[in-house]
Design an enzyme around this catalytic site. Structure first.
Site, PDB file in Angstrom:
ATOM      1  N   LYS A  10       0.867  -1.182   0.000  1.00  0.00           N
ATOM      2  CA  LYS A  10       0.000   0.000   0.000  1.00  0.00           C
ATOM      3  C   LYS A  10       0.903   1.232   0.000  1.00  0.00           C
ATOM      4  CE  LYS A  10      -1.812   2.789   2.196  1.00  0.00           C
ATOM      5  NZ  LYS A  10      -1.652   4.236   1.858  1.00  0.00           N
TER       6      LYS A  10
ATOM      7  N   GLU B 237       9.994   1.694  10.508  1.00  0.00           N
ATOM      8  CA  GLU B 237      10.959   2.778  10.308  1.00  0.00           C
ATOM      9  C   GLU B 237      10.157   4.064  10.390  1.00  0.00           C
ATOM     10  OE1 GLU B 237      14.132   0.332   7.568  1.00  0.00           O
ATOM     11  OE2 GLU B 237      13.137   2.069   6.740  1.00  0.00           O
TER      12      GLU B 237
ATOM     13  N   CYS C 222      13.563  11.069   6.465  1.00  0.00           N
ATOM     14  CA  CYS C 222      13.480  10.787   7.913  1.00  0.00           C
ATOM     15  C   CYS C 222      14.823  11.033   8.591  1.00  0.00           C
ATOM     16  CB  CYS C 222      13.083   9.345   8.118  1.00  0.00           C
ATOM     17  SG  CYS C 222      14.243   8.233   7.321  1.00  0.00           S
TER      18      CYS C 222
END
Ligand SMILES: NC(=O)c1ccc[n+]([C@@H]2O[C@H](COP(=O)([O-])OP(=O)(O)OC[C@H]3O[C@@H](n4cnc5c(N)ncnc54)[C@H](O)[C@@H]3O)[C@@H](O)[C@H]2O)c1
Ligand SMILES: O=C/C=C/C=C(\O)C(=O)O
Length: 487
Positions: free
Chosen positions: A179, A255, A289
């Site tokens: 997804k 993560e 990130c």
């Protein structure tokens, strides 16, 4: 007006266009790029069932070398449509063309090839245990697939992060239901075409588009037949997914978010540190990130460093993806820009000194309908300020002075996150000493976002659970058993 292109679902080897549609909007100029089919609960359930059935089909009988060969074919397929994938990634994210060409696509290809090769090279344990009666116990490890893996990806590095999980998951014999983010569905749709053309057996790779809560994302994590969830995204989403899979005690690899620090000592190579911190703060418009949002600079060089980083930030070119010399594209969406702008306003309320940026650029053209913001630098905030503690996920950093190692170590570790840290110093004894004490999963010394895919990747605290990369991925995506034979 012609109908926008439609990005279908891919379930059990078939492309499906039935279902509600959602718009995919360009962050460059706000125009409608295409639409994607939002998978409903029944379609997600069919995708998961197809993945479950495929484990018992031909895929379940593939040897490791046969799986590896197929993954190399997928990598070949991506390579063959390199420009199409670049166009899809650039359209959805607005990133500079050169970034998609030098990072996103090469890494997507490498993610399949690396884990295909690591799976073939993988050697597992065995041991012999002498027994008092003179006999022997012979123990050996058996590695089997987990089963159906739900892979849920974010929008900031759409293809890179989707394939970072797909590569090892498939190499280890699992089947997957993916997804991608609702913000960036296009490259995943192309990947489904590559999987189909490479001859990946029906049901092994499935793609559902949609949103999170009350949509495809949540339906997927709550599906009884999934064995594991590999998720990359916000920490609070990780918490929601953890709750969704808790009753089924599913394997999870997370993560998550970060509020990463860079520490610049007075002895650092000054120009390298300025260039490195500019890159780690503004790369991909701060939407990685691992990006730096907290900079600590040793006091003797603080003023000089702030001035130098200001000059770097103001020299960055914001532009169209295909513009010559463009450094930064827009944020991924107007909605995300509202979040980043809310922190620009909050910083002023918290007393920040705005060194540069803090506003949206005025281009006087279609880009004013996009989601651009200027790279921004603050100083003067206390460590407890929300802008110094909360992930903003934009091209912004706060710079603070420090006086000694113990002080800066305490301040770097004073965060609910623990993903990455960059240390800039020429005293490598100090670098190694600090690297062991910083509470993060990834430390760079005199570098940032330099990657070897065999190394462990992941964060501590709110930044994640588990490690992926190299054998860590092979282990996560395997059900490992021990067989003990009395000889
Ligand atoms: N640690 C890492 O390696 C890493 C890498 C990239 C991004 N991130 C983090 O991701 C965030 C930005 O990405 P984002 O905005 O797409 O994150 P997000 O959490 O909003 O969404 C990520 C994905 O999860 C889906 N999702 C959302 N809620 C869900 C739910 N309840 N159940 C199932 N699926 C759900 C979304 O549709 C999307 O596909 C930032 O916090 C960034 O730090 C972390
Ligand atoms: O935004 C986060 C980036 C994650 C990067 C990786 O997982 C990688 O480089 O493998």
């Amino acid at each position: 007006m012609s109908r926008p292109a439609l990005l279908p679902l891919y379930i059990n080897g078939r492309f499906e266009e039935e279902g509600q549609r959602f718009d995919n909007i360009s962050p460059v100029d706000g125009r409608l790029l295409n639409q994607a089919v939002e998978a409903d609960a029944a379609q997600v359930a069919r995708a998961v069932q197809a993945a479950s059935d495929a484990l018992q089909g031909p895929w379940g009988r593939y040897s490791v070398p046969e799986r590896a060969a197929l993954l190399h074919k997928v990598a070949d397929g991506i390579q063959a449509r390199f420009d199409d994938f670049v166009a899809a990634e650039v359209a959805d994210t607005g990133r500079p063309l050169h970034l998609a060409r030098t990072l996103d696509l090469p890494r997507a290809i490498a993610n399949f090839r690396t884990f295909a090769d690591l799976a073939v090279a993988q050697v597992d344990d065995c041991c012999e245990t002498p027994q008092a009666d003179g006999g022997l116990l012979f123990n050996y490890t058996v590695r089997k697939p987990l089963g159906v893996v739900a892979v849920i990806a974010p929008w900031n590095l759409p293809l890179l992060l989707l394939t970072w999980k797909l590569g090892p998951a498939l190499a280890m014999g699992n089947t997957v239901v993916c997804k991608p983010s609702e913000e960036t569905p296009s490259s995943a749709a192309l990947l489904a075409e590559v999987m189909y053309n490479a001859g990946v057996p029906a049901g092994v790779f499935n793609l559902v588009h949609g949103f999170g809560p009350g949509s495809a994302g949540e339906f997927l994590t709550r599906a009884p037949q999934i064995s594991a969830v590999s998720f990359t995204g916000e920490s609070r989403t990780g918490s929601a997914i953890m709750k969704a899979v808790a009753d089924g005690v599913k394997d999870i690899s997370f993560e998550l978010g970060g509020k990463n620090a860079a520490v610049v000592f007075a002895d650092a190579d000054f120009d390298a540190a300025v260039a490195g911190v500019a890159r780690s703060s503004f790369f991909n418009t701060g939407q990685v990130c691992l990006c730096t949002e907290r900079v600590y600079v040793e006091r003797p060089i603080f003023d000089r460093f702030v001035a130098a980083l200001k000059a770097r930030a103001e020299g960055l070119k914001l532009g169209y993806p295909d513009e010559d010399g463009v450094d930064l594209g827009p944020l991924v969406s107007r909605q995300h820009r509202e979040k980043v702008l809310s922190y620009f306003a909050l910083a002023r309320e918290e007393g920040a000194v705005v060194i540069t940026g803090g506003e949206t650029p005025q281009f006087g053209d279609a880009r004013d309908q996009g989601a651009y913001v200027r790279p921004t630098i603050w100083t003067g905030l206390p460590d407890h300020a929300r802008c110094v503690r909360e992930e903003i996920f934009g091209p912004v950093c706060h710079i603070a002075p420090f006086d000694d190692e113990e002080e800066v170590l305490r301040r770097v570790n004073d965060s609910p996150y623990g993903l990455a840290c960059a240390l800039w110093t020429q005293r490598l004894d100090r670098a190694h000493r600090l690297a062991r004490r910083v509470q993060v999963g990834i430390v760079w010394v005199n570098a940032w976002y330099a990657r070897d895919l065999r190394t462990p990747f992941g964060g501590s605290k709110l930044s994640g659970l588990g490690r992926e990369g190299g054998r860590h991925s092979l282990d996560f995506y395997s059900e490992i058993s021990n067989v003990c034979v009395k000889l």
